[in-house]
Design an enzyme around this catalytic site. Structure first.
Site, PDB file in Angstrom:
ATOM      1  N   SER A 141       0.882  -1.171   0.000  1.00  0.00           N
ATOM      2  CA  SER A 141       0.000   0.000   0.000  1.00  0.00           C
ATOM      3  C   SER A 141       0.912   1.211   0.000  1.00  0.00           C
ATOM      4  O   SER A 141       2.108   1.093   0.329  1.00  0.00           O
ATOM      5  CB  SER A 141      -0.840  -0.003   1.282  1.00  0.00           C
ATOM      6  OG  SER A 141      -1.428   1.260   1.504  1.00  0.00           O
ATOM      7  N   TYR A 154      -2.023  -0.705  10.555  1.00  0.00           N
ATOM      8  CA  TYR A 154      -2.022  -0.909   9.100  1.00  0.00           C
ATOM      9  C   TYR A 154      -0.706  -0.416   8.493  1.00  0.00           C
ATOM     10  O   TYR A 154      -0.097  -1.092   7.662  1.00  0.00           O
ATOM     11  CB  TYR A 154      -3.217  -0.167   8.487  1.00  0.00           C
ATOM     12  CG  TYR A 154      -3.446  -0.475   7.021  1.00  0.00           C
ATOM     13  CD1 TYR A 154      -4.101  -1.635   6.622  1.00  0.00           C
ATOM     14  CD2 TYR A 154      -3.007   0.393   6.027  1.00  0.00           C
ATOM     15  CE1 TYR A 154      -4.324  -1.921   5.271  1.00  0.00           C
ATOM     16  CE2 TYR A 154      -3.220   0.125   4.679  1.00  0.00           C
ATOM     17  CZ  TYR A 154      -3.878  -1.035   4.308  1.00  0.00           C
ATOM     18  OH  TYR A 154      -4.084  -1.313   2.971  1.00  0.00           O
TER      19      TYR A 154
HETATM   20  N1  LIG Z   1      -8.716  -0.418  -1.312  1.00  0.00           N
HETATM   21  C1  LIG Z   1      -7.673   0.336  -1.070  1.00  0.00           C
HETATM   22  O1  LIG Z   1      -7.781   1.562  -1.076  1.00  0.00           O
HETATM   23  C2  LIG Z   1      -6.327  -0.288  -0.802  1.00  0.00           C
HETATM   24  C3  LIG Z   1      -5.194   0.511  -0.915  1.00  0.00           C
HETATM   25  C4  LIG Z   1      -3.944  -0.041  -0.693  1.00  0.00           C
HETATM   26  C5  LIG Z   1      -3.825  -1.375  -0.384  1.00  0.00           C
HETATM   27  N2  LIG Z   1      -4.935  -2.155  -0.268  1.00  0.00           N
HETATM   28  C6  LIG Z   1      -4.716  -3.571   0.054  1.00  0.00           C
HETATM   29  O2  LIG Z   1      -5.213  -4.347  -0.995  1.00  0.00           O
HETATM   30  C7  LIG Z   1      -5.559  -5.653  -0.527  1.00  0.00           C
HETATM   31  C8  LIG Z   1      -6.937  -6.004  -1.029  1.00  0.00           C
HETATM   32  O3  LIG Z   1      -7.834  -5.044  -0.537  1.00  0.00           O
HETATM   33  P1  LIG Z   1      -9.214  -4.675  -1.262  1.00  0.00           P
HETATM   34  O4  LIG Z   1      -9.279  -3.211  -1.334  1.00  0.00           O
HETATM   35  O5  LIG Z   1      -9.355  -5.504  -2.484  1.00  0.00           O
HETATM   36  O6  LIG Z   1     -10.215  -5.120  -0.089  1.00  0.00           O
HETATM   37  P2  LIG Z   1     -11.514  -6.047  -0.062  1.00  0.00           P
HETATM   38  O7  LIG Z   1     -11.952  -6.027   1.349  1.00  0.00           O
HETATM   39  O8  LIG Z   1     -12.424  -5.659  -1.160  1.00  0.00           O
HETATM   40  O9  LIG Z   1     -10.939  -7.507  -0.423  1.00  0.00           O
HETATM   41  C9  LIG Z   1     -10.129  -8.206   0.487  1.00  0.00           C
HETATM   42  C10 LIG Z   1     -10.476  -9.676   0.425  1.00  0.00           C
HETATM   43  O10 LIG Z   1      -9.606 -10.352   1.359  1.00  0.00           O
HETATM   44  C11 LIG Z   1     -10.374 -11.260   2.115  1.00  0.00           C
HETATM   45  N3  LIG Z   1      -9.762 -11.487   3.421  1.00  0.00           N
HETATM   46  C12 LIG Z   1      -9.715 -10.632   4.480  1.00  0.00           C
HETATM   47  N4  LIG Z   1      -9.106 -11.210   5.523  1.00  0.00           N
HETATM   48  C13 LIG Z   1      -8.754 -12.461   5.124  1.00  0.00           C
HETATM   49  C14 LIG Z   1      -8.107 -13.550   5.764  1.00  0.00           C
HETATM   50  N5  LIG Z   1      -7.697 -13.477   7.042  1.00  0.00           N
HETATM   51  N6  LIG Z   1      -7.905 -14.690   5.062  1.00  0.00           N
HETATM   52  C15 LIG Z   1      -8.339 -14.787   3.771  1.00  0.00           C
HETATM   53  N7  LIG Z   1      -8.964 -13.806   3.119  1.00  0.00           N
HETATM   54  C16 LIG Z   1      -9.177 -12.649   3.791  1.00  0.00           C
HETATM   55  C17 LIG Z   1     -11.755 -10.607   2.220  1.00  0.00           C
HETATM   56  O11 LIG Z   1     -12.766 -11.567   2.537  1.00  0.00           O
HETATM   57  C18 LIG Z   1     -11.914  -9.981   0.846  1.00  0.00           C
HETATM   58  O12 LIG Z   1     -12.527 -10.860  -0.053  1.00  0.00           O
HETATM   59  C19 LIG Z   1      -5.403  -5.592   0.978  1.00  0.00           C
HETATM   60  O13 LIG Z   1      -4.142  -6.172   1.338  1.00  0.00           O
HETATM   61  C20 LIG Z   1      -5.407  -4.104   1.269  1.00  0.00           C
HETATM   62  O14 LIG Z   1      -4.711  -3.803   2.456  1.00  0.00           O
HETATM   63  C21 LIG Z   1      -6.179  -1.647  -0.479  1.00  0.00           C
END
Ligand SMILES: NC(=O)c1ccc[n+]([C@@H]2O[C@H](COP(=O)([O-])OP(=O)(O)OC[C@H]3O[C@@H](n4cnc5c(N)ncnc54)[C@H](O)[C@@H]3O)[C@@H](O)[C@H]2O)c1
Length: 256
Positions: A141, A154
């Site tokens: 991130s 985080y």
């Molecule tokens: N959305 C943003 O703005 C953003 C920005 C930077 C980084 N991220 C990172 O991107 C990644 C994906 O995030 P996203 O935005 O797609 O979120 P999201 O919540 O839409 O998807 C995350 C998925 O991970 C699954 N998950 C959560 N905990 C879990 C666990 N313990 N075991 C297995 N699966 C699990 C959830 O059920 C979900 O399907 C994450 O690592 C997040 O930190 C997101």
């Protein structure tokens, strides 16, 4: 969208594959001919995604060691190898100043985002090293390169993902294994939306609009598909000399 890169015959494991970035990458890879193993803790959404994409679904919590070993074993049992690994599942945790957080708040975020990424790398590298090939993308991130008040677990967890990426890249290099991480900025997924609710539960849409205004490029959030485009490039042979690096995708928000 038609496939830009071919992944025919390649086996891809994607954690957090039921939603957000994981689902967007799964969709691109399925279009490009990869065999998919989708891993997620949310069973209903996972099974729906897997059915749509013709993937193997493994319900697992990436923070639990036996469950990490289970999803890796399931992939090897089904396909005999792992070529591509999108080590992506993560949670945002609770936003509050450190003085108002519990140790349990910290531990939960670290367990999924840092320990889960470490255990995934460890288990998948054990498969890729004897193959003498493999490509891994971890989801960090922009929180991997900066601090933020009220978001310390985080921030710490994503700094850890960057460190794990660099170490894994060095360990994988003699075996022809590449390891990178992506560092998205504000992206419009479940997580992006839920963060606006934490910042102001009374006006999440107002937060969304205000955050959008801070993004130099286009004044908007990014999309999961835009992140997937970068991840798929990193997984492809087009990036064959790229390893050990962090790749920002943030609409220039960290350029200043
Ligand atoms: N959305 C943003 O703005 C953003 C920005 C930077 C980084 N991220 C990172 O991107 C990644 C994906 O995030 P996203 O935005 O797609 O979120 P999201 O919540 O839409 O998807 C995350 C998925 O991970 C699954 N998950 C959560 N905990 C879990 C666990 N313990 N075991 C297995 N699966 C699990 C959830 O059920 C979900 O399907 C994450 O690592 C997040 O930190 C997101």
């Amino acid at each position: 969208m038609s496939a830009r890169y071919g992944f025919d015959g390649q086996v891809a494991v994607i954690t957090g594959g039921a939603a957000g970035f994981g689902l967007a990458v799964a969709t691109r890879l399925a279009e490009a001919g990869a065999s998919l193993v989708l891993v997620d803790i949310t069973a209903d959404a996972l099974h729906a995604a897997a059915e749509k994409l013709g993937a193997l679904a493994v319900v697992a919590d990436v923070s639990q060691e036996p469950e990490v070993d289970k999803y890796v074993a399931a992939a090897v049992e089904a396909h005999g190898r792992i070529d591509l690994f999108f080590n992506n599942a993560g949670i945002e945790g609770r936003m509050a100043p450190m003085t108002e957080l519990s140790v349990a708040d910290f531990d939960r975020v670290m367990a999924v985002n840092a320990r889960g990424v470490f255990m995934g790398l460890r288990a998948v590298l054990k498969v890729m090293k004897p193959q003498g090939s493999g490509v891994i993308v971890n989801t960090a991130s922009m929180a991997a390169i900066k601090g933020a008040a009220t978001f310390s677990p985080y921030i710490a967890s994503k700094h850890a993902v960057l460190g794990l990426t660099k170490s894994a890249a060095l360990e994988g290099a003699p075996y022809g294994i590449r390891v990178n991480c992506v560092a998205p900025g504000h992206i419009d997924t479940r997580m992006g939306r839920d963060l606006t609710k934490q910042i102001n539960p009374d006006d999440p849409e107002g937060v969304f609009r205000a955050v959008s205004e801070t993004v130099p490029l286009y004044k908007r959030y990014g999309t999961a598909t835009e992140v997937a485009n970068l991840v798929v490039w990193l997984l492809s042979s087009e990036s064959e000399y790229v390893s050990g690096s962090l790749h920002l995708i943030d609409g220039a928000i960290n350029a200043g």
